[in-house]
Design a protein around this motif. Structure first.
Motif, PDB file in Angstrom:
ATOM      1  N   SER A  75       0.834  -1.062  -0.023  1.00  0.00           N
ATOM      2  CA  SER A  75       0.100  -0.065   0.046  1.00  0.00           C
ATOM      3  C   SER A  75       0.985   1.195  -0.074  1.00  0.00           C
ATOM      4  O   SER A  75       2.023   1.140   0.074  1.00  0.00           O
ATOM      5  N   LEU A  89       2.019   3.182  -2.508  1.00  0.00           N
ATOM      6  CA  LEU A  89       2.811   2.810  -3.316  1.00  0.00           C
ATOM      7  C   LEU A  89       3.281   4.177  -4.075  1.00  0.00           C
ATOM      8  O   LEU A  89       4.384   4.071  -4.925  1.00  0.00           O
ATOM      9  N   ASP A  90       2.495   5.365  -4.017  1.00  0.00           N
ATOM     10  CA  ASP A  90       2.763   6.350  -4.852  1.00  0.00           C
ATOM     11  C   ASP A  90       3.758   7.705  -3.710  1.00  0.00           C
ATOM     12  O   ASP A  90       3.579   8.600  -4.193  1.00  0.00           O
ATOM     13  N   SER A 124       6.689   9.493  -2.636  1.00  0.00           N
ATOM     14  CA  SER A 124       8.063  10.032  -3.329  1.00  0.00           C
ATOM     15  C   SER A 124       9.153   8.947  -3.235  1.00  0.00           C
ATOM     16  O   SER A 124       9.240   8.128  -2.171  1.00  0.00           O
ATOM     17  N   ARG A 125      10.279   9.314  -3.959  1.00  0.00           N
ATOM     18  CA  ARG A 125      11.316   8.273  -3.887  1.00  0.00           C
ATOM     19  C   ARG A 125      12.048   8.434  -2.490  1.00  0.00           C
ATOM     20  O   ARG A 125      12.389   7.316  -2.010  1.00  0.00           O
ATOM     21  N   GLN A 174       9.601   6.784   0.074  1.00  0.00           N
ATOM     22  CA  GLN A 174       9.301   5.266   0.047  1.00  0.00           C
ATOM     23  C   GLN A 174      10.849   4.503   0.274  1.00  0.00           C
ATOM     24  O   GLN A 174      10.671   3.524   0.948  1.00  0.00           O
ATOM     25  N   ARG A 200       1.774  -2.307 -13.007  1.00  0.00           N
ATOM     26  CA  ARG A 200       2.536  -1.346 -12.561  1.00  0.00           C
ATOM     27  C   ARG A 200       3.989  -1.538 -12.622  1.00  0.00           C
ATOM     28  O   ARG A 200       4.462  -2.728 -12.533  1.00  0.00           O
ATOM     29  N   CYS A 225       7.668   0.654  -7.306  1.00  0.00           N
ATOM     30  CA  CYS A 225       7.833   2.096  -6.631  1.00  0.00           C
ATOM     31  C   CYS A 225       8.858   2.912  -6.984  1.00  0.00           C
ATOM     32  O   CYS A 225       9.889   2.164  -7.593  1.00  0.00           O
TER      33      CYS A 225
END
Length: 598
Positions: free
Chosen positions: A464, A466-467, A469-470, A473, A500, A503
């Motif tokens: 969850s 998954l969006d 930011s780098r 995450q 997808r 990430c």
């Protein structure tokens, strides 16, 4: 069939600098310029002998063992080349100097940009493209497809409804070639094609080459090589295969078809004495084959799909090993043929002994009917034992993943007791107590420490948020890995084929942190994941972070997916010592205990 050896043309923009001198052009780039000139001359309906002269010159240059740039530096005349007269020699000199020539630029100016793509469509020769362009004004494959679907092609004299339908199918197939298939999704079709061909007469050997043999995670089409002297039989047999939807091309030694599911299969038949050379030629990536060709040139040799030649004498080609030996190299496993350092490693006798499926002693990621699996714990144990495994970790989902009916604290404790009871009855396999625990958005884990600390291993996963930011995450995962009971990071990128791409992550930081922390990274072998990626496997190896190849099995029949994980690991240069579940059980328990602070 896509040719990957340097005997084929490449983009005419390919240029390089030699020892800081003026920019010069490879033979392959000169050949590409001549091929384009020939294509455009054919569209002009020029004299066929003139077109053929450029085609022949392109073939000569593409396979010539010495670079024309070196000839120019030595003051040699290009018309010493066979079939090259004064006019073509002058164009070689011009292309060497400018990267192009006046004639090519004039021809390009007389046609819309990119029209030569129409010549790559099966069944469309220069004459038909000439007519379609002048009658309908089509300049691109998409414009031609639109015209065919609108019924405009059949209105041209000499075409008709049947021709229009075939052209539309061919163009649609051409436009679809950018589609790549997950490796596992083509396996059944490939095995059916191979079985069909092997049952035919005159076939001595059949091998799939290309990216499928290199075991890339996705493939564009399937390249099949047949060794035999009766090529027409094999080509006819492929075209008659019951699962073929349409035949794109058929000849004595080549055929191309599209199966009912849309997968394209290209067949090439070669004589047994050239089979090894053809395997090298059609298996390696283009950069790998370029590197081989340059080594061969430095030794006064030429490599193509028919063999290795010293002058006109073929000196090798029956086996792949014989081809590599002529350039002073041992046989290189297909999975490594990407020009990612394998040639240097082979030259210095440092090729890795790649992991094999039989090296795996267990599986550290599997689900049961307690969460979203299909089979009971006992059935999964029996299937794992049948798959040749010594141990299996039961890692059902935690309750944070609601859609998977995950286990809360109470249910997990009950499952741990059930595993202990079942282990008392099992023979030849041991179940380990684990969990696939949710990594929450803040990096914390979805179950309390007092429960996680009683497990043999804890597999952390992101399903969850998954969006993020780098940076967010990456920080989330690093925080989870610092948990004292964290063992393995599951499917690190979060990729799902067709859904997808994964990430946003700083994977280098994650790999380094895993090595420093002493935890592990999973290579998830589930066909829609194949995650870690191959380059990340190699990154982990170089950093000293062990990889666990997990099937992510949800039913007993899924353990065969481990082979896909092994294939990916091999592409990442992993050896047995780099893989956590290649350890025997006692050694594995010690590694896991150390990771969990025991």
């Amino acid at each position: 069939m896509t040719q990957v050896d340097t005997a084929g043309p490449v983009d005419a923009s390919l240029e390089r600098s030699i020892e800081g001198a003026a920019v010069v052009v490879d033979n392959t780039a000169i050949a590409a310029a001549f091929e384009e000139i020939a294509d455009l001359l054919e569209l002009q309906q020029a004299n066929p002998f003139r077109v053929r002269a450029y085609r022949n010159a392109a073939r000569t240059l593409a396979s010539w063992p010495e670079e024309m740039s070196l000839w120019a530096a030595q003051g040699r005349d290009f018309d010493e080349l066979p079939g090259i007269g004064k006019d073509l020699a002058a164009k070689i000199a011009e292309i060497l100097q400018r990267g192009t020539c006046d004639q090519l630029e004039r021809l390009r100016a007389s046609f819309p940009r990119g029209i030569t793509h129409l010549l790559q469509i099966p069944g469309l020769g220069p004459r038909r493209v000439h007519v379609l362009y002048h009658e309908l004004g089509v300049r691109t494959p998409q414009e031609l497809l639109d015209a065919a679907r609108a019924g405009h092609v059949q209105a041209i004299p000499g075409f008709g409804a049947t021709s229009e339908r075939r052209i539309a199918e061919a163009v649609a197939g051409y436009l679809d070639r950018s589609h790549r298939w997950p490796l596992a999704r083509v396996d059944a079709a490939v095995q059916a094609v191979l079985a069909h061909l092997r049952a035919g007469p005159g076939v001595e050997d059949v091998v799939v080459a290309g990216s499928y043999r290199r075991r890339r995670d996705t493939v564009g089409d399937i390249d099949v090589l047949v060794a035999g002297s009766r090529g027409g039989n094999a080509c006819r047999r492929l075209c008659d295969f019951e699962h073929v939807a349409r035949v794109l091309a058929q000849g004595r030694t080549r055929a191309s078809v599209v199966l009912r599911d849309g997968l394209q299969v290209d067949l090439r038949v070669v004589r047994p004495e050239s089979f090894g050379a053809a395997l090298v030629y059609f298996t390696g990536s283009k950069p790998h084959n370029i590197a081989l060709r340059r080594i061969a040139q430095s030794r006064g040799l030429k490599i193509n799909e028919y063999g290795v030649y010293r002058g006109t004498r073929r000196i090798a080609g029956k086996t792949e090993a014989s081809v590599y030996a002529t350039v002073g190299l041992p046989w290189i496993p297909p999975e490594l043929r990407e020009d990612h350092g394998e040639i240097e490693a082979a030259r210095s006798h440092a090729l890795p002994r790649l992991i094999e499926r039989d090296d795996l002693r267990g599986d550290l990621h599997a689900h049961t009917s307690a969460s979203d699996g299909a089979d009971s714990m006992e059935a999964m144990a029996a299937a794992a034992r049948e798959a040749g495994l010594d141990y299996l970790a039961i890692t059902d989902h935690s309750s944070g993943l609601k859609v998977a009916h995950g286990l809360d604290e109470k249910r997990l404790l009950a499952q741990m007791e059930a595993i202990d009871r079942l282990n008392e009855r099992l023979r030849d396999i041991v179940l380990l107590k684990g969990i696939e625990v949710e990594i929450l958005a803040d990096g914390s884990l979805d179950l309390p420490d007092q429960v996680l600390g009683r497990l043999d291993l804890v597999v952390g996963a992101v399903h969850s948020a998954l969006d993020l930011s780098r940076e967010q995450q990456t920080a989330r995962i690093l925080h989870a890995m610092d948990h004292p009971h964290f063992s393995i990071l599951a499917h690190p990128n979060g990729r799902l084929f067709g859904t997808r791409g994964g990430c946003a992550l700083d994977m280098e930081r994650i790999v380094r942190h895993a090595a420093e922390r002493g935890c592990f990274l999973e290579l998830n072998a589930q066909p829609d994941r194949l995650d870690l990626f191959d380059v990340q496997c190699r990154l982990a190896r170089d950093a000293g972070a062990a990889v666990a190849i997990g099937s992510d099995a949800h039913r007993g029949s899924d353990f065969h997916w481990l082979q896909l994980g092994v294939d990916q690991a091999r592409r990442g240069w992993l050896q047995k010592d780099d893989v956590l579940n290649a350890l025997p059980l006692a050694a594995l328990r010690r590694r896991l205990a150390a990771t969990m602070g025991r």
